[in-house]
Design a protein around this motif. Structure first.
Motif, PDB file in Angstrom:
ATOM      1  N   UNK A   1      18.463 -11.136  -1.557  1.00 50.89           N
ATOM      2  CA  UNK A   1      17.612 -10.637  -0.481  1.00 50.89           C
ATOM      3  C   UNK A   1      17.186  -9.197  -0.755  1.00 50.89           C
ATOM      4  N   UNK A   2      18.090  -8.398  -1.276  1.00 50.71           N
ATOM      5  CA  UNK A   2      17.784  -7.017  -1.638  1.00 50.71           C
ATOM      6  C   UNK A   2      16.638  -6.968  -2.652  1.00 50.71           C
ATOM      7  N   UNK A   3      16.698  -7.808  -3.650  1.00 52.89           N
ATOM      8  CA  UNK A   3      15.650  -7.836  -4.675  1.00 52.89           C
ATOM      9  C   UNK A   3      14.307  -8.237  -4.079  1.00 52.89           C
ATOM     10  N   UNK A   4      14.312  -9.197  -3.160  1.00 56.53           N
ATOM     11  CA  UNK A   4      13.071  -9.615  -2.503  1.00 56.53           C
ATOM     12  C   UNK A   4      12.491  -8.496  -1.634  1.00 56.53           C
ATOM     13  N   UNK A   5      13.361  -7.786  -0.913  1.00 56.40           N
ATOM     14  CA  UNK A   5      12.886  -6.670  -0.087  1.00 56.40           C
ATOM     15  C   UNK A   5      12.277  -5.583  -0.968  1.00 56.40           C
ATOM     16  N   UNK A   6      12.932  -5.261  -2.067  1.00 58.47           N
ATOM     17  CA  UNK A   6      12.420  -4.225  -2.964  1.00 58.47           C
ATOM     18  C   UNK A   6      11.065  -4.615  -3.548  1.00 58.47           C
ATOM     19  N   UNK A   7      10.895  -5.890  -3.893  1.00 59.35           N
ATOM     20  CA  UNK A   7       9.601  -6.346  -4.414  1.00 59.35           C
ATOM     21  C   UNK A   7       8.515  -6.218  -3.351  1.00 59.35           C
ATOM     22  N   UNK A   8       8.859  -6.549  -2.112  1.00 60.09           N
ATOM     23  CA  UNK A   8       7.896  -6.448  -1.017  1.00 60.09           C
ATOM     24  C   UNK A   8       7.495  -4.997  -0.778  1.00 60.09           C
ATOM     25  N   UNK A   9       8.471  -4.100  -0.765  1.00 58.26           N
ATOM     26  CA  UNK A   9       8.178  -2.673  -0.571  1.00 58.26           C
ATOM     27  C   UNK A   9       7.291  -2.160  -1.703  1.00 58.26           C
ATOM     28  N   UNK A  10       7.566  -2.586  -2.934  1.00 59.60           N
ATOM     29  CA  UNK A  10       6.754  -2.162  -4.081  1.00 59.60           C
ATOM     30  C   UNK A  10       5.315  -2.663  -3.951  1.00 59.60           C
ATOM     31  N   UNK A  11       5.156  -3.914  -3.483  1.00 57.81           N
ATOM     32  CA  UNK A  11       3.799  -4.456  -3.301  1.00 57.81           C
ATOM     33  C   UNK A  11       3.025  -3.673  -2.241  1.00 57.81           C
ATOM     34  N   UNK A  12       3.738  -3.184  -1.238  1.00 56.61           N
ATOM     35  CA  UNK A  12       3.090  -2.461  -0.140  1.00 56.61           C
ATOM     36  C   UNK A  12       2.747  -1.019  -0.490  1.00 56.61           C
ATOM     37  N   UNK A  13       3.290  -0.523  -1.602  1.00 62.39           N
ATOM     38  CA  UNK A  13       3.226   0.909  -1.886  1.00 62.39           C
ATOM     39  C   UNK A  13       1.810   1.463  -1.873  1.00 62.39           C
ATOM     40  N   UNK A  14       0.865   0.753  -2.485  1.00 66.21           N
ATOM     41  CA  UNK A  14      -0.498   1.279  -2.551  1.00 66.21           C
ATOM     42  C   UNK A  14      -1.159   1.317  -1.180  1.00 66.21           C
ATOM     43  N   UNK A  15      -0.791   0.394  -0.306  1.00 64.62           N
ATOM     44  CA  UNK A  15      -1.402   0.332   1.024  1.00 64.62           C
ATOM     45  C   UNK A  15      -0.765   1.320   1.995  1.00 64.62           C
ATOM     46  N   UNK A  16       0.493   1.664   1.756  1.00 65.59           N
ATOM     47  CA  UNK A  16       1.210   2.526   2.710  1.00 65.59           C
ATOM     48  C   UNK A  16       1.418   3.940   2.197  1.00 65.59           C
ATOM     49  N   UNK A  17       0.920   4.227   1.010  1.00 62.99           N
ATOM     50  CA  UNK A  17       1.217   5.499   0.339  1.00 62.99           C
ATOM     51  C   UNK A  17       0.881   6.712   1.198  1.00 62.99           C
ATOM     52  N   UNK A  18      -0.261   6.667   1.868  1.00 64.41           N
ATOM     53  CA  UNK A  18      -0.690   7.822   2.660  1.00 64.41           C
ATOM     54  C   UNK A  18      -0.614   7.554   4.162  1.00 64.41           C
ATOM     55  N   UNK A  19       0.026   6.448   4.531  1.00 62.20           N
ATOM     56  CA  UNK A  19       0.072   6.080   5.940  1.00 62.20           C
ATOM     57  C   UNK A  19       1.018   6.951   6.742  1.00 62.20           C
ATOM     58  N   UNK A  20       0.694   7.118   8.000  1.00 63.13           N
ATOM     59  CA  UNK A  20       1.548   7.857   8.939  1.00 63.13           C
ATOM     60  C   UNK A  20       1.925   6.899  10.059  1.00 63.13           C
TER      61      UNK A  20
END
Length: 278
Positions: free
Chosen positions: A203-222
């Motif tokens: 589950x940890x590995x799946x969460x980390x992959x999801x966070x990595x996929x989101x990185x470009x979309x959330x990089x500058x988000x507040x």
């Protein structure tokens, strides 16, 4: 308004699981296309979008993906945790701690204690108080989840803590005797030694992959995630006249027992499900 009325709000052929929107089970979620469409059409970049019944952070993630600022509130502390991880930006220190946690637990899989009660005794300080515990968790998974809780307590970076707690939250019910996500009934079964730890690693590995996929979309988000009664938000948390758009899906209070749905997750995350019920 004519344009809004002309849209097909079923979004039948759209992918509803993109960008980590399926990161964690949550009851009565609405599909991301609903807030995404409303936010894009009814607000401008940089404006504040508020979801007073934020749930798993669907509105918040869509808002920051579209360049807005997001505030999400919910009575359930699991909701805030999911939202923070969905929109997380993982720094160097968090990455270091998470790699160490992952490596330590993977290595442990090759040297698990034969006696399933060993971890129960050793890490009893980190175990939640669960009434009729043996009815819901065997020694094998209860001890291993307590050990994982101990390992998480050693983390110092807040983002690393959130990611690890969410991974634990995803692990709890499959490591229990609860029949299913929506059926609160004990159905005892064999849970071998090592199974809960192995599941947490997965589950940890799946969460980390999801966070990595989101990185470009959330990089500058507040974004901010508040926990508590939406009727009593301190003005310092959400000042008057500070919100540009409200998008929400009201809770199904008469049809969904939110505290029961997340009961064991809340206990393992250090919260009181009775407080959510009231």
């Amino acid at each position: 308004m004519n344009h809004l009325r002309s849209l097909d709000w079923a979004f039948t052929n759209d992918d509803t699981r993109f960008l980590g929107h399926d990161l964690h089970p949550y009851p009565a979620k609405f599909i991301p296309q609903l807030p995404g469409t409303l936010v894009s059409l009814l607000s401008s970049r940089g404006e504040v979008v508020f979801d007073p019944f934020g749930g798993s952070g669907t509105t918040a993630l869509e808002s920051i993906r579209l360049g807005r600022r997001a505030v999400s509130s919910d009575a359930n502390p699991v909701a805030a945790l999911i939202g923070r991880v969905k929109t997380a930006r993982v720094g160097i220190e968090a990455t270091r701690e998470l790699h160490l946690l992952h490596g330590a637990l993977r290595a442990l899989l090759n040297s698990m204690p034969v006696d399933p009660s060993a971890f129960v005794v050793k890490y009893s300080k980190y175990a939640p108080k669960i009434v009729n515990r043996e009815k819901w968790f065997p020694d094998s998974s209860f001890g291993e989840l307590s050990h994982i809780r101990y390992k998480i307590s050693q983390l110092t970076d807040p983002i690393a803590q959130d990611i690890a707690w969410l991974s634990l939250s995803r692990t709890v019910l499959p490591s229990s005797f609860q029949d299913s996500e929506t059926r609160y009934k004990s159905v005892p079964r064999e849970i071998p030694v090592g199974d809960a730890t192995k599941r947490f690693v997965r589950e940890f590995e799946l969460v980390m992959k999801s966070v990595a996929r989101n990185a470009s979309a959330t990089r500058y988000g507040i974004s901010r995630f508040l926990t508590g009664d939406v009727r009593n938000i301190p003005e310092g948390e959400l000042p008057n006249e500070s919100v540009d758009l409200i998008v929400t899906s009201p809770p199904y209070g008469n049809a969904m027992d939110y505290h029961l749905y997340h009961r064991f997750r809340l206990l393992w995350l250090g919260h009181d499900p009775v407080a959510l019920e009231s």
